[in-house]
Design an enzyme around this catalytic site. Structure first.
Site, mmCIF file in Angstrom:
data_model
loop_
_atom_site.group_PDB
_atom_site.id
_atom_site.type_symbol
_atom_site.label_atom_id
_atom_site.label_comp_id
_atom_site.label_asym_id
_atom_site.label_seq_id
_atom_site.Cartn_x
_atom_site.Cartn_y
_atom_site.Cartn_z
ATOM 1 N N ARG A 39 0.829 -1.218 0.000
ATOM 2 C CA ARG A 39 0.000 0.000 0.000
ATOM 3 C C ARG A 39 0.858 1.261 0.000
ATOM 4 O O ARG A 39 0.446 2.290 -0.541
ATOM 5 C CB ARG A 39 -0.939 0.016 1.208
ATOM 6 C CG ARG A 39 -2.085 -0.939 1.017
ATOM 7 C CD ARG A 39 -3.193 -0.690 2.008
ATOM 8 N NE ARG A 39 -4.365 -1.452 1.638
ATOM 9 C CZ ARG A 39 -5.276 -1.882 2.495
ATOM 10 N NH1 ARG A 39 -5.147 -1.616 3.776
ATOM 11 N NH2 ARG A 39 -6.304 -2.557 2.068
ATOM 12 N N LYS A 204 -21.226 -13.839 0.708
ATOM 13 C CA LYS A 204 -22.654 -13.567 0.928
ATOM 14 C C LYS A 204 -23.337 -12.893 -0.248
ATOM 15 O O LYS A 204 -22.818 -11.945 -0.820
ATOM 16 C CB LYS A 204 -22.801 -12.623 2.132
ATOM 17 C CG LYS A 204 -22.424 -13.234 3.450
ATOM 18 C CD LYS A 204 -22.667 -12.207 4.528
ATOM 19 C CE LYS A 204 -22.411 -12.774 5.914
ATOM 20 N NZ LYS A 204 -22.443 -11.687 6.915
ATOM 21 N N GLY A 356 -10.993 -7.384 -1.591
ATOM 22 C CA GLY A 356 -9.794 -7.672 -0.793
ATOM 23 C C GLY A 356 -9.333 -9.111 -0.920
ATOM 24 O O GLY A 356 -8.162 -9.391 -1.196
ATOM 25 N N GLY A 379 -13.718 -2.695 -0.274
ATOM 26 C CA GLY A 379 -15.078 -2.162 -0.208
ATOM 27 C C GLY A 379 -15.310 -1.031 -1.192
ATOM 28 O O GLY A 379 -16.383 -0.931 -1.793
HETATM 29 P P1 ADP Z 1 -13.809 -10.205 -1.579
HETATM 30 O O1 ADP Z 1 -13.070 -9.760 -0.338
HETATM 31 O O2 ADP Z 1 -12.886 -10.498 -2.714
HETATM 32 O O3 ADP Z 1 -14.910 -9.245 -1.954
HETATM 33 P P2 ADP Z 1 -15.569 -11.919 -0.052
HETATM 34 O O4 ADP Z 1 -15.099 -11.277 1.202
HETATM 35 O O5 ADP Z 1 -16.942 -11.648 -0.500
HETATM 36 O O6 ADP Z 1 -14.536 -11.597 -1.242
HETATM 37 O O7 ADP Z 1 -15.501 -13.509 0.065
HETATM 38 C C1 ADP Z 1 -14.335 -14.179 0.465
HETATM 39 C C2 ADP Z 1 -14.656 -15.277 1.439
HETATM 40 O O8 ADP Z 1 -15.650 -16.145 0.940
HETATM 41 C C3 ADP Z 1 -13.442 -16.128 1.710
HETATM 42 O O9 ADP Z 1 -13.104 -16.021 3.074
HETATM 43 C C4 ADP Z 1 -13.879 -17.538 1.351
HETATM 44 O O10 ADP Z 1 -13.401 -18.518 2.247
HETATM 45 C C5 ADP Z 1 -15.381 -17.430 1.429
HETATM 46 N N1 ADP Z 1 -16.022 -18.480 0.620
HETATM 47 C C6 ADP Z 1 -15.973 -18.628 -0.713
HETATM 48 N N2 ADP Z 1 -16.638 -19.728 -1.103
HETATM 49 C C7 ADP Z 1 -17.116 -20.288 0.018
HETATM 50 C C8 ADP Z 1 -17.904 -21.479 0.287
HETATM 51 N N3 ADP Z 1 -18.319 -22.276 -0.698
HETATM 52 N N4 ADP Z 1 -18.222 -21.757 1.574
HETATM 53 C C9 ADP Z 1 -17.823 -20.931 2.559
HETATM 54 N N5 ADP Z 1 -17.084 -19.822 2.381
HETATM 55 C C10 ADP Z 1 -16.737 -19.502 1.131
HETATM 56 MG MG MG Z 2 -13.530 -9.944 1.743
#
Ligand code: ADP
Ligand code: MG
Length: 403
Positions: A39, A204, A356, A379
């Site tokens: 960063r 989610k 992230g 975010g």
């Molecule tokens: P980003 O930070 O890239 O936006 P998210 O925070 O939405 O991504 O999602 C990342 C998390 O989702 C990871 O910690 C990963 O372990 C979890 N994840 C992905 N697929 C699954 C799954 N099938 N079951 C449970 N957790 C999951």
């Molecule tokens: Mg995340």
């Protein structure tokens, strides 16, 4: 949007006091050193530019989540030391103030000479930062004649250093990192080369629905995986065993799939998955989507799904990816995410990754330098793709107020 924000190169900075908001919210080692300086490096082009142009540089950042007061272990001291090391040929030292605002900080700033750097102590050591308090904002603004924001990762927060102080400074603009983020993320929301493919995964549905909704009218193909896809699978009537599902989002998911098909967006859900009793299981096994055992959970997309996703990804002229396709932190469930990362690297179109955990997955796969843009804002990049106006960017565009 970017054409309305003045680039740092348009600002008169020679011999002037320039407040530069950066995102130096870096992870620290247990011993208190900088664990990952990416960063800091991300804003070096802006810092070096300003120093070469003879600006008197006042850098502000937050670190961690102090509750509005000085907090041990959250000082920017190690960050200042790392920055000094990185800009060593350009500036002899980086002076750290003992608090973000106050007599001491004012004195250090007043002693600044052309080409010198002051780093303000953690802005969140003052409660006025996150509260966007006006007197704190004025105190920060009083330090400088020019305001530059390079903290894209904090642009979705309306804080004193990202929004409040900006109205008090006439000459304001964006640093190179901020400009790059705005440029690439804007391209995903404007006229694009087709096919336009989006890959959405992650934890989610509720975190991603805004992104899905805003992409629905733009993309040709949506590839869905991760825990989020479980809710869509169940909405389609699949049995998903003990997988993570958001039961209160089933209706939303069903409605989304219906609208996607009406607008002729091709939505691909997993056709096979890797299941196990728990994310801590040492191994998983691949099953077809209609054979998920009641006592197990979906933890990754399967190899057939990776292959069909990869084909779409490689054929894309524009590609956006957010959200790991499985529990990529655990080796047995990382293959889907790594496979998608490699396919994105092989895509010759415009490729952009946001989020992230997705950015972490890309660097884990070792393909970061083969992707056109990996956003530094978790975010913030998602809110941008949702089509929301980020307060930190809006503040740069607002007409200056008389004061
Ligand atoms: P980003 O930070 O890239 O936006 P998210 O925070 O939405 O991504 O999602 C990342 C998390 O989702 C990871 O910690 C990963 O372990 C979890 N994840 C992905 N697929 C699954 C799954 N099938 N079951 C449970 N957790 C999951
Ligand atoms: Mg995340």
């Amino acid at each position: 949007m970017s054409q309305l924000v003045r680039p740092v190169t348009d600002l008169p900075v020679q011999g002037r006091r320039v407040f530069l908001r950066v995102d130096f919210n870096v992870p620290l080692t247990p011993a208190g050193g900088v664990a990952d300086d990416s960063r800091i490096r991300a804003s070096l082009p802006t810092i070096e530019y300003l120093l070469r142009r003879g600006a008197r540089l006042i850098i502000g950042s937050h670190l961690g989540r102090p509750k509005g007061g000085p907090t041990p272990g959250m000082s920017l001291e190690p960050v200042g030391a790392k920055l000094a090391e990185l800009i060593a040929p350009l500036a002899r030292e980086v002076r750290l103030t003992d608090e973000p605002v106050g007599d001491g900080a004012r004195k250090v700033v007043s002693e600044l000479r052309d080409g010198q750097v002051v780093l303000l102590e953690n802005l969140r050591f003052h409660p006025g930062e996150e509260a966007n308090d006006d007197s704190f904002a004025r105190a920060l603004a009083a330090y400088a004649e020019v305001y530059v924001n390079d903290a894209f990762g904090t642009a979705h927060r309306a804080h004193a250093s990202t929004v409040g102080m900006v109205r008090y400074i006439q000459d304001r603009g964006a640093g190179f990192l901020m400009l790059r983020e705005i440029e690439f993320l804007s391209r995903l929301l404007g006229p694009v080369e087709r096919p336009y493919v989006a890959v959405l995964g992650g934890a989610k549905v509720s975190d991603k629905i805004g992104v899905l909704e805003n992409l629905l009218g733009r993309v040709d193909v949506l590839l869905l995986g991760g825990a989020m896809a479980n809710t869509f699978l169940q909405a389609e009537g699949r049995r998903v065993g003990r997988s993570l599902v958001q039961p209160d989002k089933l209706t939303l998911a069903r409605g989304f799939l219906r609208r996607a098909s009406q607008s002729r967006v091709e939505v691909l859900l997993p056709q096979d998955v890797v299941v196990a009793p728990s994310p801590d299981s040492a191994t998983g096994r691949t099953v077809a989507i209609d054979a998920i055992p009641d006592e197990e959970m979906v933890l990754d997309i399967g190899p057939a799904t990776v292959q069909s996703f990869a084909e779409r990804i490689r054929g894309a002229r524009t590609l956006f990816w957010n959200g790991p396709l499985g529990v990529f932190e655990k080796a047995p469930f990382a293959q889907g995410t790594l496979g998608v990362a490699r396919a994105v690297a092989e895509c010759s179109g415009l490729t952009v990754v946001g989020g992230g955990d997705s950015a972490a997955a890309v660097s884990e796969a070792g393909v970061a330098d083969r992707i056109r843009h990996v956003s530094t804002g978790g975010g913030a990049s998602l809110e941008f793709i949702e089509g929301r106006t980020l307060p930190g960017i809006a503040a740069l565009m607002a007409p200056p107020e008389a004061h």
